[in-house]
Design an enzyme around this catalytic site. Structure first.
Site, PDB file in Angstrom:
ATOM      1  N   VAL A  11       0.845  -1.206  -0.008  1.00 46.78           N
ATOM      2  CA  VAL A  11      -0.197   0.104   0.006  1.00 46.78           C
ATOM      3  C   VAL A  11       0.757   1.268   0.104  1.00 46.78           C
ATOM      4  O   VAL A  11       0.452   2.376  -0.171  1.00 46.78           O
ATOM      5  CB  VAL A  11      -0.913   0.128   1.100  1.00 46.78           C
ATOM      6  CG1 VAL A  11      -2.051  -1.085   0.924  1.00 46.78           C
ATOM      7  CG2 VAL A  11      -0.414   0.009   2.412  1.00 46.78           C
ATOM      8  N   TYR A  12       2.025   0.952   0.112  1.00 42.92           N
ATOM      9  CA  TYR A  12       3.067   2.573   0.167  1.00 42.92           C
ATOM     10  C   TYR A  12       2.872   2.955  -1.418  1.00 42.92           C
ATOM     11  O   TYR A  12       3.439   2.531  -2.201  1.00 42.92           O
ATOM     12  CB  TYR A  12       4.527   2.076   0.549  1.00 42.92           C
ATOM     13  CG  TYR A  12       4.724   1.462   1.963  1.00 42.92           C
ATOM     14  CD1 TYR A  12       3.519   1.529   3.038  1.00 42.92           C
ATOM     15  CD2 TYR A  12       5.858   1.072   2.348  1.00 42.92           C
ATOM     16  CE1 TYR A  12       3.780   1.340   4.011  1.00 42.92           C
ATOM     17  CE2 TYR A  12       6.090   0.725   3.780  1.00 42.92           C
ATOM     18  CZ  TYR A  12       5.023   0.794   4.787  1.00 42.92           C
ATOM     19  OH  TYR A  12       5.161   0.484   5.885  1.00 42.92           O
ATOM     20  N   GLY A  13       2.343   3.903  -1.447  1.00 46.96           N
ATOM     21  CA  GLY A  13       2.571   4.603  -2.675  1.00 46.96           C
ATOM     22  C   GLY A  13       1.609   4.180  -3.748  1.00 46.96           C
ATOM     23  O   GLY A  13       1.971   4.137  -4.955  1.00 46.96           O
TER      24      GLY A  13
END
Length: 92
Positions: A58-60
């Site tokens: 989900v990071y970026g």
């Protein structure tokens, strides 16, 4: 030049640098980011003996993992990669 030459043992037999890199920093969560600069940062971490990178899908929107994939293309044997998955965000 200072390096992350200290290590720590995780679990039964996984040795990583005592200092790791949190790939959430490669996202706009903390401000504007530039992919080329982010990739240079990842390479510099390895140059300084940081061998442990932590990321999540989900990071970026997956961008941090795409950048890490570019790093791993040339330097896979230098990295221990941790990832999290199944994290759900709640867009308002």
């Amino acid at each position: 030049m200072a390096t992350a030459d200290r290590t720590t043992k995780l679990g039964d037999d996984l040795t990583v640098s005592a200092i790791g890199f949190g790939a959430g920093a490669l996202t706009s969560a903390y401000g504007d980011v530039d992919d080329a600069e982010s990739l240079a940062t990842l390479n510099r971490c390895l140059d300084l003996d940081v061998t442990f990178i932590d990321t999540a899908d989900v990071y970026g929107g997956g961008n941090s993992e795409r950048l890490i994939a570019k790093l791993l293309a040339d330097r896979r044997d230098e990295v221990t990669l941790a990832t999290k998955f199944g994290i759900a965000s709640n867009p308002a």
